[in-house]
Design an enzyme around this catalytic site. Structure first.
Site, PDB file in Angstrom:
ATOM      1  N   GLY A  11       0.806  -1.214   0.000  1.00 29.05           N
ATOM      2  CA  GLY A  11       0.000   0.000   0.000  1.00 29.05           C
ATOM      3  C   GLY A  11       0.840   1.266   0.000  1.00 29.05           C
ATOM      4  O   GLY A  11       2.078   1.229  -0.026  1.00 29.05           O
ATOM      5  N   ASP A  34       1.141  -9.128   1.860  1.00 22.86           N
ATOM      6  CA  ASP A  34      -0.050  -8.404   1.373  1.00 22.86           C
ATOM      7  C   ASP A  34      -0.983  -9.459   0.786  1.00 22.86           C
ATOM      8  O   ASP A  34      -0.565 -10.590   0.526  1.00 22.86           O
ATOM      9  CB  ASP A  34       0.337  -7.369   0.297  1.00 22.86           C
ATOM     10  CG  ASP A  34      -0.725  -6.278   0.136  1.00 22.86           C
ATOM     11  OD1 ASP A  34      -0.483  -5.131   0.579  1.00 22.86           O
ATOM     12  OD2 ASP A  34      -1.809  -6.571  -0.434  1.00 22.86           O
ATOM     13  N   ASP A  52      -3.683 -13.055   3.463  1.00 22.90           N
ATOM     14  CA  ASP A  52      -4.950 -12.333   3.609  1.00 22.90           C
ATOM     15  C   ASP A  52      -5.238 -12.223   5.107  1.00 22.90           C
ATOM     16  O   ASP A  52      -5.370 -13.256   5.780  1.00 22.90           O
ATOM     17  CB  ASP A  52      -6.037 -13.146   2.879  1.00 22.90           C
ATOM     18  CG  ASP A  52      -7.401 -12.482   2.943  1.00 22.90           C
ATOM     19  OD1 ASP A  52      -7.602 -11.557   3.758  1.00 22.90           O
ATOM     20  OD2 ASP A  52      -8.273 -12.913   2.168  1.00 22.90           O
ATOM     21  N   TYR A 142     -15.696   2.840   6.961  1.00 23.96           N
ATOM     22  CA  TYR A 142     -14.267   2.940   7.317  1.00 23.96           C
ATOM     23  C   TYR A 142     -14.116   3.405   8.762  1.00 23.96           C
ATOM     24  O   TYR A 142     -13.407   2.790   9.556  1.00 23.96           O
ATOM     25  CB  TYR A 142     -13.609   3.939   6.349  1.00 23.96           C
ATOM     26  CG  TYR A 142     -12.136   4.226   6.599  1.00 23.96           C
ATOM     27  CD1 TYR A 142     -11.186   3.213   6.584  1.00 23.96           C
ATOM     28  CD2 TYR A 142     -11.696   5.543   6.809  1.00 23.96           C
ATOM     29  CE1 TYR A 142      -9.839   3.496   6.779  1.00 23.96           C
ATOM     30  CE2 TYR A 142     -10.356   5.821   6.991  1.00 23.96           C
ATOM     31  CZ  TYR A 142      -9.433   4.802   6.974  1.00 23.96           C
ATOM     32  OH  TYR A 142      -8.096   5.082   7.167  1.00 23.96           O
ATOM     33  N   LYS A 146     -12.688   1.445  12.073  1.00 24.38           N
ATOM     34  CA  LYS A 146     -11.465   1.959  12.719  1.00 24.38           C
ATOM     35  C   LYS A 146     -11.717   2.285  14.194  1.00 24.38           C
ATOM     36  O   LYS A 146     -10.821   2.136  15.017  1.00 24.38           O
ATOM     37  CB  LYS A 146     -10.936   3.173  11.955  1.00 24.38           C
ATOM     38  CG  LYS A 146     -10.297   2.803  10.632  1.00 24.38           C
ATOM     39  CD  LYS A 146      -9.122   1.857  10.871  1.00 24.38           C
ATOM     40  CE  LYS A 146      -8.086   1.986   9.796  1.00 24.38           C
ATOM     41  NZ  LYS A 146      -6.839   1.286  10.124  1.00 24.38           N
ATOM     42  N   ILE A 172      -2.401  11.461   4.111  1.00 22.72           N
ATOM     43  CA  ILE A 172      -0.949  11.395   3.904  1.00 22.72           C
ATOM     44  C   ILE A 172      -0.606  11.659   2.437  1.00 22.72           C
ATOM     45  O   ILE A 172      -1.186  11.047   1.534  1.00 22.72           O
ATOM     46  CB  ILE A 172      -0.403  10.034   4.365  1.00 22.72           C
ATOM     47  CG1 ILE A 172      -0.612   9.923   5.871  1.00 22.72           C
ATOM     48  CG2 ILE A 172       1.076   9.881   4.014  1.00 22.72           C
ATOM     49  CD1 ILE A 172      -0.304   8.591   6.449  1.00 22.72           C
TER      50      ILE A 172
HETATM   51  N1  LIG Z   1      -2.889   6.853   3.474  1.00 22.37           N
HETATM   52  C1  LIG Z   1      -3.539   7.648   4.301  1.00 22.37           C
HETATM   53  O1  LIG Z   1      -3.764   8.833   3.998  1.00 22.37           O
HETATM   54  C2  LIG Z   1      -4.017   7.122   5.637  1.00 22.37           C
HETATM   55  C3  LIG Z   1      -4.624   8.025   6.518  1.00 22.37           C
HETATM   56  C4  LIG Z   1      -5.100   7.550   7.739  1.00 22.37           C
HETATM   57  C5  LIG Z   1      -4.902   6.214   8.095  1.00 22.37           C
HETATM   58  N2  LIG Z   1      -4.308   5.354   7.209  1.00 22.37           N
HETATM   59  C6  LIG Z   1      -4.204   3.946   7.629  1.00 22.37           C
HETATM   60  O2  LIG Z   1      -2.920   3.423   7.340  1.00 22.37           O
HETATM   61  C7  LIG Z   1      -3.016   2.047   6.963  1.00 22.37           C
HETATM   62  C8  LIG Z   1      -2.336   1.834   5.629  1.00 22.37           C
HETATM   63  O3  LIG Z   1      -2.930   2.715   4.692  1.00 22.37           O
HETATM   64  P1  LIG Z   1      -2.421   2.876   3.188  1.00 22.37           P
HETATM   65  O4  LIG Z   1      -2.633   4.283   2.830  1.00 22.37           O
HETATM   66  O5  LIG Z   1      -1.079   2.269   3.001  1.00 22.37           O
HETATM   67  O6  LIG Z   1      -3.553   2.023   2.464  1.00 22.37           O
HETATM   68  P2  LIG Z   1      -3.498   1.371   1.007  1.00 22.37           P
HETATM   69  O7  LIG Z   1      -4.918   1.150   0.597  1.00 22.37           O
HETATM   70  O8  LIG Z   1      -2.616   2.129   0.107  1.00 22.37           O
HETATM   71  O9  LIG Z   1      -2.817  -0.040   1.313  1.00 22.37           O
HETATM   72  C9  LIG Z   1      -3.476  -1.034   2.033  1.00 22.37           C
HETATM   73  C10 LIG Z   1      -2.896  -2.363   1.622  1.00 22.37           C
HETATM   74  O10 LIG Z   1      -3.662  -3.382   2.302  1.00 22.37           O
HETATM   75  C11 LIG Z   1      -3.776  -4.466   1.406  1.00 22.37           C
HETATM   76  N3  LIG Z   1      -4.923  -5.293   1.762  1.00 22.37           N
HETATM   77  C12 LIG Z   1      -6.232  -5.081   1.482  1.00 22.37           C
HETATM   78  N4  LIG Z   1      -6.963  -6.127   1.917  1.00 22.37           N
HETATM   79  C13 LIG Z   1      -6.108  -6.991   2.506  1.00 22.37           C
HETATM   80  C14 LIG Z   1      -6.261  -8.246   3.144  1.00 22.37           C
HETATM   81  N5  LIG Z   1      -7.460  -8.836   3.234  1.00 22.37           N
HETATM   82  N6  LIG Z   1      -5.152  -8.854   3.636  1.00 22.37           N
HETATM   83  C15 LIG Z   1      -3.935  -8.295   3.516  1.00 22.37           C
HETATM   84  N7  LIG Z   1      -3.720  -7.115   2.905  1.00 22.37           N
HETATM   85  C16 LIG Z   1      -4.799  -6.468   2.402  1.00 22.37           C
HETATM   86  C17 LIG Z   1      -3.963  -3.841   0.031  1.00 22.37           C
HETATM   87  O11 LIG Z   1      -3.641  -4.767  -1.006  1.00 22.37           O
HETATM   88  C18 LIG Z   1      -3.003  -2.658   0.103  1.00 22.37           C
HETATM   89  O12 LIG Z   1      -1.733  -2.978  -0.429  1.00 22.37           O
HETATM   90  C19 LIG Z   1      -4.521   1.702   6.965  1.00 22.37           C
HETATM   91  O13 LIG Z   1      -4.843   1.097   8.189  1.00 22.37           O
HETATM   92  C20 LIG Z   1      -5.186   3.066   6.892  1.00 22.37           C
HETATM   93  O14 LIG Z   1      -6.445   3.051   7.511  1.00 22.37           O
HETATM   94  C21 LIG Z   1      -3.858   5.781   6.001  1.00 22.37           C
END
Ligand SMILES: NC(=O)c1ccc[n+]([C@@H]2O[C@H](COP(=O)([O-])OP(=O)(O)OC[C@H]3O[C@@H](n4cnc5c(N)ncnc54)[C@H](O)[C@@H]3O)[C@@H](O)[C@H]2O)c1
Length: 321
Positions: A11, A34, A52, A142, A146, A172
């Site tokens: 991600g 992932d 998963d 969501y 959370k 972010i």
């Molecule tokens: N990016 C932001 O702006 C932001 C802001 C607040 C919180 N967050 C939190 O940070 C964390 C990471 O966010 P991110 O931006 O990297 O998200 P992202 O969506 O870019 O990445 C999430 C990853 O989780 C993987 N995924 C989805 N389902 C899955 C499963 N069943 N098993 C294993 N992997 C799985 C996806 O393939 C993806 O690679 C999350 O918990 C998100 O809530 C992110």
């Protein structure tokens, strides 16, 4: 020190976190995972497993068989995708987080890092300078999942003594891996369009202010909290952190200071109604006091760095150059 497992490694955050952990602790100590197989150009030097987090048996056996001592649980379904597929969001964010915490206790894991989000807030939360302890009644799936993760994290800490830590991330901004489907993705999209010489149609209103942060500060904060003295931590994964707040019009102006011809139009969609339930700004004082949160980038420093790096990537991706 044992082995660190990262979930959701492909991600937006995971792809930058894994190399940082490898640099800090060495390639033999980090396992990336992932639900998807890896892209061909990431994570050559470390073990990668397709896992998963909704698969309880797999999560449990991975932690036990590989003697995992630390977990960075980054797998998740973000706000916009969660609204399109609430069942998936529930399964990954709530059930997946339960599986990670439950397996961590059973496998004797030392520490679990889990990011929370400003998505836990809702329309009953104050809009400005929001403290850690406040109303958390979100309108999105969501947010619901959370809040559930925050409560689960505290439950596992209090009931089983599991060391669970995390922050409520704001939106972010980063250039290496595009964000997946969040409400604050417009900020990254604006930079991509500006550097490509294109105008941008924004799906939020020009005055939709939200708390934000640049990726280097997001990673630095997570690592600071990871190595903080546990005795000083008053919260589990609820630490508010934010570097600054801006709305789309302010970001567009910051970009125009570097790329004056950049133009933005506004056509709000369903993500505007998500943004309207989130705070405009956060109070990060508790994170500063308890573990020294101190972001380095302001909006102009972030903008210069984003544009410089995206220009470099743009040049590198031009065939024949
Ligand atoms: N990016 C932001 O702006 C932001 C802001 C607040 C919180 N967050 C939190 O940070 C964390 C990471 O966010 P991110 O931006 O990297 O998200 P992202 O969506 O870019 O990445 C999430 C990853 O989780 C993987 N995924 C989805 N389902 C899955 C499963 N069943 N098993 C294993 N992997 C799985 C996806 O393939 C993806 O690679 C999350 O918990 C998100 O809530 C992110």
């Amino acid at each position: 020190m044992g082995t660190i497992l990262v979930t959701g490694s492909l991600g937006q955050i995971g792809t930058e976190l894994v190399p940082l952990l490898v640099k800090k602790f060495g390639p033999s100590r980090v396992i990336a995972s992932d639900v998807k197989p890896p892209d061909s150009d990431v994570f050559h030097d470390i073990e990668y497993i397709t896992m998963d987090v909704t698969d309880r048996e797999m999560v449990a056996s991975t932690m036990k068989d590989r003697s995992i001592t630390d977990v960075f649980h980054m797998a998740g379904i973000l706000s916009a995708l969660g609204e399109r597929n609430p069942e998936l969001a529930f399964m990954v964010n709530s059930v997946g987080t339960f599986n990670v915490l439950n397996s961590a206790v059973k496998a004797g894991v030392n520490r679990v890092m889990i990011p929370s989000t400003i998505g836990v807030f809702g329309k009953d939360t104050p809009r400005d300078n929001v403290p850690v302890v406040t109303v958390t009644r979100p309108a999105t799936m969501y947010g619901v999942t959370k809040v559930n993760a925050e409560l689960l994290a505290s439950y596992f800490r209090n009931k089983f003594g599991l060391d669970v830590r995390g922050v409520r991330y704001p939106g972010i901004v980063s250039y290496k891996t595009p964000p997946s489907a969040g409400t604050t993705d417009y900020a990254v999209d604006m930079y991509y369009h500006a550097v490509a010489g294109k105008s941008y149609e924004c799906y939020l209103k020009e005055d939709a202010a939200l708390p934000m942060m640049y990726m280097p500060d997001a990673l630095d904060s997570l690592m600071k909290l990871y190595s903080a003295d546990g005795e000083k931590l008053r919260y589990t994964i609820e630490y508010n952190i934010s570097a600054f707040s801006f709305d789309p019009a302010t970001l567009a102006s910051a970009i125009r200071r570097v790329i004056p011809e950049f133009r933005v139009t506004y056509r709000p969609d369903y993500r505007q109604s998500i943004a309207e339930t989130w705070p405009r700004s956060l109070d990060s004082t508790d994170a500063k006091i308890d573990w020294g949160f101190s972001p380095a980038y302001d909006i102009d420093a972030m903008t210069e760095d984003m544009i410089e790096n995206l220009k470099e990537m743009h040049v590198r991706n031009q065939p024949g150059l």
